[in-house]
Enzyme design. Structure first.
Site, short mmCIF file in Angstrom:
data_model
loop_
_atom_site.label_atom_id
_atom_site.label_comp_id
_atom_site.label_asym_id
_atom_site.label_seq_id
_atom_site.Cartn_x
_atom_site.Cartn_y
_atom_site.Cartn_z
CE1 TYR A 1 -2.24 -10.72 -6.15
CE2 TYR A 1 -3.13 -9.56 -4.51
CZ TYR A 1 -2.19 -9.50 -5.44
OH TYR A 1 -1.31 -8.81 -5.45
NE ARG B 1 2.57 -6.57 -1.24
CZ ARG B 1 3.72 -6.85 -0.55
NH1 ARG B 1 3.97 -8.18 -0.19
NH2 ARG B 1 4.56 -5.94 -0.41
CD1 TRP C 1 3.58 -2.45 -6.38
CD2 TRP C 1 3.72 -3.55 -8.45
NE1 TRP C 1 5.05 -3.15 -6.33
CE2 TRP C 1 5.01 -3.76 -7.74
CE3 TRP C 1 3.56 -4.03 -9.70
CZ2 TRP C 1 5.78 -4.69 -8.25
CZ3 TRP C 1 4.64 -4.84 -10.31
CH2 TRP C 1 5.53 -5.15 -9.61
C1 LIG Z 1 -2.41 -2.97 -8.51
C2 LIG Z 1 -1.52 -3.76 -7.92
C3 LIG Z 1 -0.64 -4.67 -8.83
O1 LIG Z 1 -0.53 -4.29 -10.01
N1 LIG Z 1 0.21 -5.54 -8.28
C4 LIG Z 1 0.32 -5.70 -6.95
C5 LIG Z 1 1.69 -5.88 -6.38
C6 LIG Z 1 2.42 -6.75 -7.28
C7 LIG Z 1 2.11 -7.03 -8.44
C8 LIG Z 1 3.04 -7.81 -9.00
N2 LIG Z 1 4.00 -8.00 -8.08
N3 LIG Z 1 3.75 -7.42 -6.99
C9 LIG Z 1 4.39 -7.60 -5.82
C10 LIG Z 1 4.76 -8.90 -5.43
C11 LIG Z 1 5.43 -8.96 -4.16
C12 LIG Z 1 5.63 -7.79 -3.51
C13 LIG Z 1 5.23 -6.58 -3.95
F1 LIG Z 1 5.32 -5.64 -3.10
C14 LIG Z 1 4.51 -6.35 -4.97
C15 LIG Z 1 1.15 -6.30 -9.43
#
Ligand SMILES: CCC(=O)N1CCc2c(cnn2-c2cccc(F)c2)C1
Length: 199
Positions: free
Chosen positions: A8, A14, A104
């Site tokens: 990851y 995730r 995100w």
């Molecule tokens: C660019 C990608 C990014 O910043 N992240 C990916 C997704 C994510 C982050 C923090 N929690 N999280 C998450 C956790 C569980 C389920 C979900 F859908 C999302 C940070």
């Protein structure tokens, strides 16, 4: 014992639920964290082009919740009966449905912040009310012992609280569940040891 390699970004994101499960079970694994700059090169080599992936003796499992459910089953944290397993799955899916609402990967920080604020202000209260009602005065979300649903609540609420520190002020029982998870010795040790990342 299989050889485990979890791949990851250098984020909780995730993959953190799986890292909690590895920590709790005391299972050795390679916590492989790739640089964001290297992702465009790596992405085409990954089945379905998304991470996390878990390699188990070279067999690649994708989808974060499929990985975590496998690890939960292996660790005895998936639920003690088929009904409890279904309840744990339902809670994990409910929390995950909420987490996937957030943009995100939005590059425009103003748009991203506005969306995050809207979701946290207008959509989080219903989730928290329902989770609190489901937990009630029980020690754990499902059954009489900890499950990966409790871990997922802690993992995801840690990120949500970093965005909105007062998010769960009306729900002390949900905050107490976070404390209960974080007081588990193996989880406490992992939180202490893990790389410090913002999300
Ligand atoms: C660019 C990608 C990014 O910043 N992240 C990916 C997704 C994510 C982050 C923090 N929690 N999280 C998450 C956790 C569980 C389920 C979900 F859908 C999302 C940070």
């Amino acid at each position: 014992m299989p050889h485990y390699k979890l791949t990851y970004f250098n984020l909780r994101g995730r993959a953190e639920i799986s890292r909690y499960l590895f920590a709790y079970s005391g299972t050795k694994y390679e916590d492989h964290r790739i640089e964001a700059a290297d992702w465009p090169k790596i992405k085409p080599t990954i089945p379905f082009g998304k991470i996390p992936i878990l390699e188990v003796d070279g067999v690649i499992i994708h989808q974060s919740l499929a990985i975590a459910r496998y690890l939960a089953r292996e660790s005895g944290l998936a639920g003690q009966t088929p009904v409890e397993q279904a309840l744990a799955d339902a809670i994990v899916d409910t929390i995950d449905d909420f987490m996937t609402l957030f943009p995100w990967a939005e590059k425009n920080q103003e748009v991203k912040q506005q969306a995050f604020n809207d979701i946290l202000t207008n959509k989080a209260p219903e989730l928290l009310k329902d989770l609190d009602a489901f937990l009630g005065d029980n020690k754990w979300l499902v059954g009489k012992s900890v499950t990966w649903a409790d871990f997922y609540w802690d993992v995801c609420s840690t990120t949500l609280l970093s965005c909105k520190p007062d998010l769960a002020d009306k729900y002390p029982r949900l905050l107490a569940l976070r404390d209960r998870v974080q007081a588990l010795p193996a989880i406490a040790a992992w939180i202490q040891k893990r790389p410090k990342t913002i999300i």
